[in-house]
Design a protein around this motif. Structure first.
Motif, mmCIF file in Angstrom:
data_model
loop_
_atom_site.group_PDB
_atom_site.id
_atom_site.type_symbol
_atom_site.label_atom_id
_atom_site.label_comp_id
_atom_site.label_asym_id
_atom_site.label_seq_id
_atom_site.Cartn_x
_atom_site.Cartn_y
_atom_site.Cartn_z
ATOM 1 N N ARG B 130 46.828 43.219 39.480
ATOM 2 C CA ARG B 130 46.984 42.081 38.913
ATOM 3 C C ARG B 130 48.099 41.996 37.683
ATOM 4 O O ARG B 130 48.536 41.022 37.425
ATOM 5 C CB ARG B 130 45.636 41.678 38.248
ATOM 6 C CG ARG B 130 45.167 40.443 39.001
ATOM 7 C CD ARG B 130 43.688 40.135 38.461
ATOM 8 N NE ARG B 130 42.979 39.296 39.302
ATOM 9 C CZ ARG B 130 41.788 38.882 39.185
ATOM 10 N NH1 ARG B 130 41.191 39.128 38.267
ATOM 11 N NH2 ARG B 130 41.260 38.051 40.037
ATOM 12 N N TRP B 131 47.976 42.905 36.795
ATOM 13 C CA TRP B 131 48.823 42.757 35.676
ATOM 14 C C TRP B 131 50.314 42.885 35.943
ATOM 15 O O TRP B 131 51.130 42.391 34.860
ATOM 16 C CB TRP B 131 48.319 43.905 34.803
ATOM 17 C CG TRP B 131 48.525 45.435 35.129
ATOM 18 C CD1 TRP B 131 47.717 46.010 35.733
ATOM 19 C CD2 TRP B 131 49.720 46.202 34.888
ATOM 20 N NE1 TRP B 131 47.952 47.412 35.888
ATOM 21 C CE2 TRP B 131 49.502 47.382 35.395
ATOM 22 C CE3 TRP B 131 50.987 45.933 34.313
ATOM 23 C CZ2 TRP B 131 50.275 48.508 35.547
ATOM 24 C CZ3 TRP B 131 51.874 47.152 34.254
ATOM 25 C CH2 TRP B 131 51.679 48.368 34.947
ATOM 26 N N ILE B 134 50.809 38.911 38.360
ATOM 27 C CA ILE B 134 50.661 37.571 37.636
ATOM 28 C C ILE B 134 51.809 37.405 36.680
ATOM 29 O O ILE B 134 52.400 36.484 36.773
ATOM 30 C CB ILE B 134 49.469 37.543 36.794
ATOM 31 C CG1 ILE B 134 48.092 37.326 37.504
ATOM 32 C CG2 ILE B 134 49.605 36.488 35.869
ATOM 33 C CD1 ILE B 134 47.031 37.477 36.913
ATOM 34 N N MET B 138 54.458 34.314 37.377
ATOM 35 C CA MET B 138 54.678 33.383 36.459
ATOM 36 C C MET B 138 56.194 33.167 36.268
ATOM 37 O O MET B 138 56.671 32.053 35.947
ATOM 38 C CB MET B 138 54.051 33.885 34.981
ATOM 39 C CG MET B 138 52.684 33.629 34.838
ATOM 40 S SD MET B 138 52.110 34.607 33.306
ATOM 41 C CE MET B 138 52.961 33.517 32.053
ATOM 42 N N ALA B 201 46.483 38.285 43.359
ATOM 43 C CA ALA B 201 47.329 37.370 43.241
ATOM 44 C C ALA B 201 46.666 35.990 42.441
ATOM 45 O O ALA B 201 47.035 35.061 42.242
ATOM 46 C CB ALA B 201 48.044 37.082 44.432
ATOM 47 N N SER B 202 45.519 36.108 42.053
ATOM 48 C CA SER B 202 44.853 35.018 41.554
ATOM 49 C C SER B 202 44.476 35.000 40.209
ATOM 50 O O SER B 202 44.354 36.204 39.593
ATOM 51 C CB SER B 202 43.455 34.906 42.375
ATOM 52 O OG SER B 202 43.726 34.756 43.699
ATOM 53 N N LEU B 203 44.831 34.154 39.309
ATOM 54 C CA LEU B 203 44.453 34.289 37.822
ATOM 55 C C LEU B 203 43.025 34.529 37.521
ATOM 56 O O LEU B 203 41.992 33.986 38.326
ATOM 57 C CB LEU B 203 44.776 32.786 37.238
ATOM 58 C CG LEU B 203 46.155 32.399 37.287
ATOM 59 C CD1 LEU B 203 46.239 31.132 36.476
ATOM 60 C CD2 LEU B 203 47.007 33.521 36.482
ATOM 61 N N HIS B 222 39.884 28.975 34.372
ATOM 62 C CA HIS B 222 40.856 30.401 34.756
ATOM 63 C C HIS B 222 41.916 30.662 33.287
ATOM 64 O O HIS B 222 42.003 29.878 32.590
ATOM 65 C CB HIS B 222 41.479 30.236 35.876
ATOM 66 C CG HIS B 222 42.151 28.709 35.885
ATOM 67 N ND1 HIS B 222 43.545 28.888 35.488
ATOM 68 C CD2 HIS B 222 41.886 27.686 36.543
ATOM 69 C CE1 HIS B 222 44.071 27.836 35.870
ATOM 70 N NE2 HIS B 222 43.067 26.860 36.506
ATOM 71 N N SER B 286 50.372 27.963 37.810
ATOM 72 C CA SER B 286 48.883 28.103 37.102
ATOM 73 C C SER B 286 47.845 27.595 38.128
ATOM 74 O O SER B 286 46.754 28.059 38.482
ATOM 75 C CB SER B 286 48.820 27.218 35.694
ATOM 76 O OG SER B 286 47.532 26.982 35.639
ATOM 77 N N THR B 289 47.598 29.667 41.652
ATOM 78 C CA THR B 289 46.915 31.046 41.476
ATOM 79 C C THR B 289 45.641 30.747 40.986
ATOM 80 O O THR B 289 44.882 31.806 41.116
ATOM 81 C CB THR B 289 47.814 31.767 40.674
ATOM 82 O OG1 THR B 289 48.232 31.380 39.378
ATOM 83 C CG2 THR B 289 49.363 32.191 41.251
#
Lengths: 322, 374
Positions: B130-131, B134, B138, B201-203, B222, B286, B289
């Motif tokens: 994730r890190w 995201i 963005m 790939a989701s917040l 979120h 935003s 995701t």
């Protein structure tokens, strides 16, 4: 595909843009930018359709549409003329307000079914002109013919009559007009009202003639914004406005009709076999508007023709240099 | 001075006179006027609702209850407010320069598209942590939004093309563009939507931490909220504490003076439009995701771009006030979904904007009531 049929339908579709463009042109000539065309058209389309359902008389529908949209335009007039607020933001708010009111009052109208529409007819003798007779004068709605009359009349009114001269003076140099005893405020209210009525008529043209019915915000689909773009392209001239409006109408029809046939110009029609390519066709009117704006703006820069000098500025009596 | 602009109304022995304000009003005054305009708007909205056959008091109580009633709906309100914050920031920076970007809607949609390309192309595989995912999404969302802002900015700077029309036209193009991709290329089972995004790939949402903190169960707020608030703070510093912000404000207030001061207006038009587009694009990223989790037009192109215009105006273009104003509008949108007739939230938004603009008059003029005989 028979292109004369597409052009014939395109003229009808372009009549919508024609009314809205000429209306905005009057308002801008008086120095008031009204970005609320889309909202006023929605009000017009909704009230024309619902009045016709209630009374069975489409002419009454047209009348109510013009009056209601004219009335709504006076909110904008009050805010920018009397309260001297920013014309851009006020016009935007009119778009929201018009869309909101027409959605609220038009609730359930989309299921209302069919109504009595305005009559279509042909003009005898003129239909005999080869090609053009079929495109312009055969089986068109009465509103299309009203559009034909509106263009030269507007041109004559603006450029050749005394009230037209006053109109131009108010938009170009309001303090000079004021000094000559022309009431700048009253003139501006009046021409914003004219613009509102014509936008209402444009809305009525959609819901009672071109694509009858009420489809909430999709009824206008951004045509009010295209009309504002066309005014710039037309350089505030009714004749050029008509050329632009009819060309756009034809383009809109072409996009609808090109997806129908199996064979196009001797080839398999790609838009029929791959319907998702139609999304690119949908972009065309909007991309075209931007292109037309680029052309119009460059030409205006080169020829030093511009918007009416006082467009967008409130007139404040006694303020220097305005 | 007063002679020329007075509008006299006789009422018995009173005279009401309008005259220009010469001194700067106290700090609380603009806020009070804005608040007054909101109240007037709600009253007018109520009158119109009752005309349309609704019950205004019931409608308003319903809005308050369904948006702030308990922590669950409050969380939903914040979810609705998140895209509005970013879009309103986008509008505010452009409006400050008197650049009328009303294409935030399209830039928002393109931002959602740009972020989605990272998952759907795919640029990064679903196993990417994730890190990494995201930040990359963005950047992609902001880049796509900035591109959509660059086009009208460039046309305005080079050819003097009216940005109101060009940004608005590009909204429609953006919708058709995304429709093409989700219908023709990334369709899931012939529906107009892409497949669902992987969890990476989701917040992150509050409910993801419900195992450790049971109180968070069901809360969908979120990370987008944090992105929005951070963006607002950064934008506040840019506008009020940086040289660039000073240039933007000067061009907006007095383009002539800015020109004589040697500020490059052409360049600023393009950069500000790109910044505006990037912020709106970040909003789209935003939303796609954090809420929708797939590329789909209907929930993305839901009119946030237009609400952002009103919110920016309500907040007087101040990035920090935008956060509060967005939450109010998030509430209106959330609760408005169940109100009949369905156009009510839109109509109230329109009335609010009308009243806000009309109320500006009270900032420039004051109304004097005089006693005595004529």
């Amino acid at each position: 595909m028979d292109f004369t049929i597409i052009l014939q339908a395109g003229i009808a579709s372009g009549t919508v843009l024609l009314f809205a463009t000429i209306g905005e042109l009057f308002s801008e000539r008086a120095g008031v930018l009204n970005l609320g065309v889309e909202g006023m058209m929605l009000i017009g389309a909704m009230s024309a359709f619902s009045t016709t359902i209630a009374t069975g008389n489409p002419w009454l529908g047209v009348l109510v549409a013009m009056l209601f949209a004219g009335l709504i335009s006076q909110i904008h007039a009050f805010i920018v003329i009397t309260l001297q607020a920013d014309q851009v933001v006020s016009g935007l708010s009119l778009t929201f307000l018009g869309a909101g009111i027409s959605l609220v009052l038009g609730e359930g109208l989309s299921k209302a079914g069919t109504v009595a529409l305005l009559p279509n007819f042909s003009i005898p003798l003129l239909t005999l002109i080869p090609i053009l007779g079929k495109i312009f004068f055969t089986n068109q709605s009465v509103l299309v013919y009203i559009g034909y009359l509106l263009v030269p009349l507007s041109w004559y009114y603006i450029n050749r009559t005394r009230p037209g001269l006053h109109l131009r003076a108010v938009g170009e140099y309001p303090s000079a007009a004021d000094a000559l005893g022309i009431s700048v405020f009253r003139m501006r209210y009046f021409y914003v009202f004219v613009g509102g009525m014509l936008a209402g008529l444009a809305g009525a043209t959609i819901s009672l003639a071109v694509s009858p019915g009420w489809f909430s915000e999709l009824t206008t689909g951004g045509q009010g914004w295209i009309a504002i773009g066309l005014v710039i392209f037309a350089q505030w001239d009714p004749i050029r406005a008509a050329v632009g409006a009819y060309a756009f109408g034809a383009l809109r029809r072409l996009i609808l009709d090109i997806q129908g046939p199996l064979v196009l110009l001797g080839f398999d029609n790609p838009f029929y076999y791959n319907p998702y390519l139609g999304f690119f066709l949908q972009m065309l009117p909007y991309l075209f508007t931007v292109t037309v704006l680029v052309i119009g703006s460059r030409e205006a820069m080169r020829k030093r023709i511009g918007a009416p000098a006082a467009l967008g500025n409130p007139y404040i009596r006694g303020e220097r240099g305005k | 001075m007063t002679e020329s602009t007075t509008a006299n109304k006789k009422r018995g022995s009173f005279r009401i006179r309008v005259e220009p304000r010469l001194n700067v009003p106290p700090a609380w005054y603009p806020a009070a006027v804005t608040f007054g305009a909101l109240i007037v708007a709600l009253i007018l909205g109520g009158v119109l609702i009752s005309f349309a056959g609704g019950d205004p008091i019931k409608s308003y109580l319903h809005i308050a209850n369904a948006s702030f009633g308990d922590i669950g709906v409050l969380s939903d309100t914040i979810v609705k407010a998140t895209p509005i914050i970013l879009v309103a920031l986008a509008c505010s920076v452009a409006f400050r320069m008197k650049l009328w970007n009303i294409g935030a809607e399209g830039q928002f949609i393109m931002g959602a598209f740009g972020a989605s390309t990272i998952v759907l192309t795919p640029v990064l595989s679903a196993e990417t942590p994730r890190w990494i995912f995201i930040p990359v999404m963005m950047i992609a969302g902001m880049a796509a939004g900035a591109l959509w802002g660059f086009i009208p900015g460039y046309l305005k700077a080079k050819f003097n093309v009216n940005e109101i029309i060009s940004t608005l036209m590009l909204n429609y193009v953006a919708v058709a563009w995304v429709n093409f991709w989700i219908f023709g290329v990334w369709t899931e089972g012939g529906f107009q939507m892409s497949p669902k995004f992987p969890d990476t790939a989701s917040l992150p949402r509050l409910l993801d931490y419900a195992k450790t903190f049971p109180i968070l169960r069901g809360l969908t707020t979120h990370l987008g909220l944090v992105i929005g608030v951070v963006a607002a703070i950064i934008l506040w510093f840019i506008i009020f504490r940086s040289r660039w912000g000073y240039e933007i404000r000067l061009i907006g207030d007095n383009p002539q003076a800015a020109k004589y001061a040697g500020i490059n207006i052409t360049k600023n038009v393009i950069w500000v439009m790109m910044l505006s587009g990037a912020l709106a694009g970040l909003g789209g990223m935003s939303e796609v995701t954090g809420v929708v989790h797939r590329l789909q037009t209907a929930p993305i192109a839901a009119g946030y771009g237009f609400t952002g215009i009103i919110v920016a105006w309500l907040a007087k273009l101040n990035p920090l006030v935008i956060i509060v104003a967005s939450i109010l509008f998030g509430a209106l949108i959330l609760a408005g979904r169940e109100i009949q007739p369905s156009g009510v939230p839109k109509m109230i938004q329109g009335i609010i904007l009308v009243c806000l603009i009309a109320s500006d008059f009270m900032l420039r003029y004051r109304i004097v009531i005089e006693r005595g005989e004529e």
